[in-house]
Design an enzyme around this catalytic site. Structure first.
Site, PDB file in Angstrom:
ATOM      1  N   LYS A  11      -4.556   5.510   2.355  1.00 42.92           N
ATOM      2  CA  LYS A  11      -3.964   4.153   2.369  1.00 42.92           C
ATOM      3  C   LYS A  11      -3.400   3.801   0.985  1.00 42.92           C
ATOM      4  CE  LYS A  11      -6.737   0.430   1.801  1.00 42.92           C
ATOM      5  NZ  LYS A  11      -6.330  -0.498   0.723  1.00 42.92           N
ATOM      6  N   ASN A  12      -4.187   4.065  -0.049  1.00 39.97           N
ATOM      7  CA  ASN A  12      -3.779   3.601  -1.375  1.00 39.97           C
ATOM      8  C   ASN A  12      -2.675   4.454  -2.004  1.00 39.97           C
ATOM      9  OD1 ASN A  12      -5.475   1.475  -1.061  1.00 39.97           O
ATOM     10  ND2 ASN A  12      -7.142   2.315  -2.307  1.00 39.97           N
ATOM     11  N   ARG A  65      -3.055  -6.863  -0.923  1.00 38.33           N
ATOM     12  CA  ARG A  65      -2.880  -6.809  -2.370  1.00 38.33           C
ATOM     13  C   ARG A  65      -1.644  -5.987  -2.753  1.00 38.33           C
ATOM     14  NH1 ARG A  65      -4.504  -8.819  -7.418  1.00 38.33           N
ATOM     15  NH2 ARG A  65      -4.489  -7.139  -8.921  1.00 38.33           N
ATOM     16  N   CYS A 121      -8.502  -7.947  -0.327  1.00 33.96           N
ATOM     17  CA  CYS A 121      -9.936  -8.209  -0.221  1.00 33.96           C
ATOM     18  C   CYS A 121     -10.390  -9.154  -1.330  1.00 33.96           C
ATOM     19  CB  CYS A 121     -10.720  -6.898  -0.344  1.00 33.96           C
ATOM     20  SG  CYS A 121     -10.577  -5.842   1.086  1.00 33.96           S
ATOM     21  N   ARG A 138      -8.737 -11.279  -9.121  1.00 34.79           N
ATOM     22  CA  ARG A 138      -7.879 -10.079  -9.190  1.00 34.79           C
ATOM     23  C   ARG A 138      -6.526 -10.497  -9.780  1.00 34.79           C
ATOM     24  NH1 ARG A 138      -8.309  -6.663  -3.686  1.00 34.79           N
ATOM     25  NH2 ARG A 138      -7.523  -5.013  -5.040  1.00 34.79           N
ATOM     26  N   ASP A 172      -1.978 -10.168 -14.442  1.00 35.72           N
ATOM     27  CA  ASP A 172      -1.415 -10.337 -15.787  1.00 35.72           C
ATOM     28  C   ASP A 172      -0.893  -9.023 -16.372  1.00 35.72           C
ATOM     29  OD1 ASP A 172      -4.204  -9.731 -15.659  1.00 35.72           O
ATOM     30  OD2 ASP A 172      -4.363 -10.033 -17.822  1.00 35.72           O
ATOM     31  N   ASP A 178     -14.535   1.868  -4.602  1.00 32.37           N
ATOM     32  CA  ASP A 178     -14.311   1.746  -3.156  1.00 32.37           C
ATOM     33  C   ASP A 178     -15.359   2.519  -2.346  1.00 32.37           C
ATOM     34  OD1 ASP A 178     -12.107   0.305  -3.841  1.00 32.37           O
ATOM     35  OD2 ASP A 178     -10.636   1.839  -3.325  1.00 32.37           O
ATOM     36  N   ARG A 212      -7.706  -2.478   8.174  1.00 33.26           N
ATOM     37  CA  ARG A 212      -6.742  -2.348   7.073  1.00 33.26           C
ATOM     38  C   ARG A 212      -6.815  -0.962   6.441  1.00 33.26           C
ATOM     39  NH1 ARG A 212      -8.078  -5.957   2.930  1.00 33.26           N
ATOM     40  NH2 ARG A 212      -6.371  -4.803   1.996  1.00 33.26           N
TER      41      ARG A 212
HETATM   42  C1  EPZ Z   1      -6.629  -0.535  -6.430  1.00 35.59           C
HETATM   43  O1  EPZ Z   1      -6.605  -1.947  -6.518  1.00 35.59           O
HETATM   44  C2  EPZ Z   1      -7.051  -0.214  -5.013  1.00 35.59           C
HETATM   45  N1  EPZ Z   1      -6.101  -0.790  -4.096  1.00 35.59           N
HETATM   46  C3  EPZ Z   1      -8.439  -0.768  -4.746  1.00 35.59           C
HETATM   47  O2  EPZ Z   1      -8.832  -0.354  -3.451  1.00 35.59           O
HETATM   48  C4  EPZ Z   1      -9.415  -0.177  -5.764  1.00 35.59           C
HETATM   49  O3  EPZ Z   1     -10.681  -0.796  -5.596  1.00 35.59           O
HETATM   50  C5  EPZ Z   1      -8.911  -0.453  -7.191  1.00 35.59           C
HETATM   51  O4  EPZ Z   1      -7.550   0.034  -7.340  1.00 35.59           O
HETATM   52  C6  EPZ Z   1      -9.775   0.224  -8.258  1.00 35.59           C
HETATM   53  O5  EPZ Z   1      -9.849   1.584  -8.025  1.00 35.59           O
HETATM   54  C7  EPZ Z   1      -4.939  -0.161  -3.862  1.00 35.59           C
HETATM   55  O6  EPZ Z   1      -4.634   0.887  -4.404  1.00 35.59           O
HETATM   56  C8  EPZ Z   1      -4.054  -0.768  -2.851  1.00 35.59           C
HETATM   57  P1  EPZ Z   1      -6.869  -2.406 -10.426  1.00 35.59           P
HETATM   58  P2  EPZ Z   1      -5.925  -2.689  -7.759  1.00 35.59           P
HETATM   59  O7  EPZ Z   1      -5.641  -3.120 -10.832  1.00 35.59           O
HETATM   60  O8  EPZ Z   1      -4.699  -1.960  -8.135  1.00 35.59           O
HETATM   61  C9  EPZ Z   1      -8.498  -5.809 -13.383  1.00 35.59           C
HETATM   62  C10 EPZ Z   1      -9.639  -0.624  -1.261  1.00 35.59           C
HETATM   63  O9  EPZ Z   1     -10.747  -0.961  -0.787  1.00 35.59           O
HETATM   64  N2  EPZ Z   1      -7.088  -6.224 -13.542  1.00 35.59           N
HETATM   65  O10 EPZ Z   1      -7.073  -1.007 -10.883  1.00 35.59           O
HETATM   66  O11 EPZ Z   1      -5.837  -4.110  -7.422  1.00 35.59           O
HETATM   67  C11 EPZ Z   1      -9.005  -6.144 -11.987  1.00 35.59           C
HETATM   68  O12 EPZ Z   1      -9.410  -7.477 -11.883  1.00 35.59           O
HETATM   69  C12 EPZ Z   1      -9.049  -1.363  -2.439  1.00 35.59           C
HETATM   70  O13 EPZ Z   1      -8.954   0.298  -0.772  1.00 35.59           O
HETATM   71  C13 EPZ Z   1      -6.750  -7.208 -14.432  1.00 35.59           C
HETATM   72  O14 EPZ Z   1      -7.610  -7.772 -15.115  1.00 35.59           O
HETATM   73  O15 EPZ Z   1      -7.048  -2.465  -8.840  1.00 35.59           O
HETATM   74  C14 EPZ Z   1     -10.133  -5.146 -11.815  1.00 35.59           C
HETATM   75  O16 EPZ Z   1     -11.290  -5.651 -12.426  1.00 35.59           O
HETATM   76  C15 EPZ Z   1      -9.845  -2.546  -2.851  1.00 35.59           C
HETATM   77  N3  EPZ Z   1      -5.430  -7.580 -14.553  1.00 35.59           N
HETATM   78  C16 EPZ Z   1      -9.648  -3.939 -12.631  1.00 35.59           C
HETATM   79  O17 EPZ Z   1      -8.604  -4.412 -13.467  1.00 35.59           O
HETATM   80  C17 EPZ Z   1      -4.447  -6.975 -13.819  1.00 35.59           C
HETATM   81  O18 EPZ Z   1      -3.278  -7.342 -13.977  1.00 35.59           O
HETATM   82  C18 EPZ Z   1      -9.108  -2.786 -11.770  1.00 35.59           C
HETATM   83  O19 EPZ Z   1      -8.118  -3.283 -10.883  1.00 35.59           O
HETATM   84  C19 EPZ Z   1      -4.802  -5.957 -12.912  1.00 35.59           C
HETATM   85  C20 EPZ Z   1      -6.128  -5.598 -12.789  1.00 35.59           C
END
Ligand code: EPZ
Length: 443
Positions: free
Chosen positions: A22-23, A92, A116, A121, A124, A305, A397
């Site tokens: 999916k991702n 997302r 989710c 989330r 920035d 995940d 999803r």
């Molecule tokens: C991806 O989400 C995945 N989703 C998530 O899978 C997964 O949990 C996550 O990466 C971490 O591996 C998809 O690929 C569609 P991040 P993403 O930006 O991109 C912080 C699932 O169940 N952050 O790497 O949203 C954020 O808050 C889903 O399949 C900022 O602070 O994750 C988090 O603490 C759920 N500012 C950390 O970084 C930003 O601008 C990692 O988030 C972006 C992120």
């Protein structure tokens, strides 16, 4: 109401083919916009998030054909640069269209994305990266407008190796003049898969899989045909299900190296596990044991995940396991439901302490989010008696064939809804029977 009924306590036996990731597929579908031509994407699982991406592509004017597990996108007809709020709220990954639309048209108008509820989330880092590339960003009245007549290659240093921000930066950089280097990039296999798709379209991108990614901008790109990698989190969920319920399964079509930490964990918990080529064998014939502390981290660390389904499996068995969730603030919502099954879990902030119990009992539960929902299914398979799980929209999803795959493995599971699935516990039919694992000699 859509409900999953599971009568637990039956071992899982057989072979399961793991779906496409999916991702990976979601950012790749967004990236098809860049080519301005036709992209053919294979191994797309039939998920509601894939349907949501296709709805966005169609809204933007692309022609999309979805047949079986192949999606064909003709983005030559793209004629819009906005995404309405209802489509943005579906998931997302809608935010990944931002970089792609901006690169293709010089302007993008979107709303904050859904997804989710795992705690705050923010986006920035996405916006900072686009700003570095020269986009002007206006965030008034809840809408997000990005404009740039000319994106320019630059150096981007992410303060967190965010998966989404890395993807957005890669896509926008494809439309920039000159070279962009992304430092502290996410190293997830899905980022590598996005790079492979972009290269297939003729883009010059390298470094994915390491923490420095370089992009030489140039669009429009070319036709491309791409097969999406397998879903490591779906694979981890099936391993957790077998560890919890007992039995012996073989996963096929997986990259076992992407699941090394999960395999090591279940080995430590008392299972026999072996990875070979595109297969993983797991045999769970005795009880599970608690394992050393599990701390989630960006890839190649323990995937956040996979935390919910693995935690659910370790609710059964002997001993204590401590989980530390470092990625998201609110990723233990499934634990309150697992406690209804008799699980002994104490959560304090980012830490969950699981004291294994020999027996869990079936209970009515509601999936709180995607992976939390998968965790309830895992625990229900190992519990005595019947569980009823609602909130299936979350599970749909990310898991394309959960009921069918588990039925084929011998689980007593059925779904009550309008999808035409069995309305009673069925025996495995010959067509469903999941084959016999080709057990390695030295398992
Ligand atoms: C991806 O989400 C995945 N989703 C998530 O899978 C997964 O949990 C996550 O990466 C971490 O591996 C998809 O690929 C569609 P991040 P993403 O930006 O991109 C912080 C699932 O169940 N952050 O790497 O949203 C954020 O808050 C889903 O399949 C900022 O602070 O994750 C988090 O603490 C759920 N500012 C950390 O970084 C930003 O601008 C990692 O988030 C972006 C992120």
């Amino acid at each position: 109401m859509n409900t999953l009924y599971i009568s637990g306590g039956r071992p899982l036996e057989g072979v399961v083919h793991v779906q496409g990731a999916k991702n990976s597929v979601l950012p790749i579908l967004a990236a098809t916009i860049l080519s301005g031509r036709t992209s053919v994407i294979h191994n797309c699982p039939p998920l509601t998030d894939v349907a949501a991406s296709i709805a966005i592509l169609r809204h933007l004017g692309c022609r999309v054909c979805w047949e079986g597990e192949t999606v064909t996108v003709d983005s030559s007809t793209l004629d819009r640069c906005d995404i309405p709020e209802t489509l943005m709220r579906e998931m997302r990954s809608s935010v990944i269209f931002l970089g792609a639309i901006l690169a293709r048209t010089g302007e993008a108008r979107i709303y904050p994305p859904g997804g989710c509820e795992l705690g705050p989330r923010p986006i920035d880092l996405h916006l900072e990266a686009l700003g570095r590339l020269g986009a002007e960003i206006d965030q008034r009245s809840g809408r997000l407008c990005c404009r740039s007549k000319k994106l320019r290659g630059c150096q981007i240093s992410l303060t967190i190796p965010s998966v989404g921000a890395t993807e957005n930066a890669m896509l926008a950089a494809c439309g920039a003049r000159g070279r962009t280097t992304i430092y502290n990039a996410a190293r997830e296999p899905e980022i590598w898969d996005l790079q492979q798709f972009l290269r297939g379209c003729g883009a010059r991108v390298w470094g994915a899989g390491s923490s420095v990614i370089t992009v030489e901008g140039a669009i429009p790109l070319d036709h491309a045909e791409h097969k999406v990698i397998s879903d490591r989190i779906c694979g981890a969920t099936y391993l957790a299900a077998c560890a919890c319920a007992g039995g012996e399964i073989e996963l096929r079509g997986v990259e076992w190296e992407q699941l090394l930490l999960i395999c090591d964990l279940f080995r430590q918990a008392g299972c026999r596990v072996r990875g070979e080529g595109d297969r993983i064998f797991l045999s769970a014939r005795g009880g599970l044991k608690g394992v050393s502390p599990v701390r989630t981290a960006p890839y190649p660390g323990f995937p956040t995940d996979a935390q919910p389904p693995v935690l659910a499996a370790l609710c059964r068995g002997e001993g204590t396991t401590v989980f530390v969730e470092t990625m998201f603030e609110n990723r233990y919502r499934h634990t309150a439901e697992l406690v209804r099954m008799g699980a002994d879990i104490r959560v304090e902030g980012r830490v969950a302490v699981v004291c294994g119990r020999e027996r869990l009992r079936g209970a009515p539960m509601t999936a709180p989010d995607l992976r939390g929902g998968a965790a309830l299914v895992v625990a229900a398979l190992g519990a005595e008696g019947e569980s009823r799980i609602t909130g299936l929209d979350h599970i749909d999803r990310g898991y394309a064939r959960l009921t069918q795959d588990l039925t084929a493995l011998g689980a007593q599971i059925y779904r009550e809804d309008d999808r035409g699935e069995a309305k009673h516990y069925g025996n495995r039919t010959q067509a469903q029977t999941a084959g016999r694992p080709a057990r390695p000699e030295n398992l």
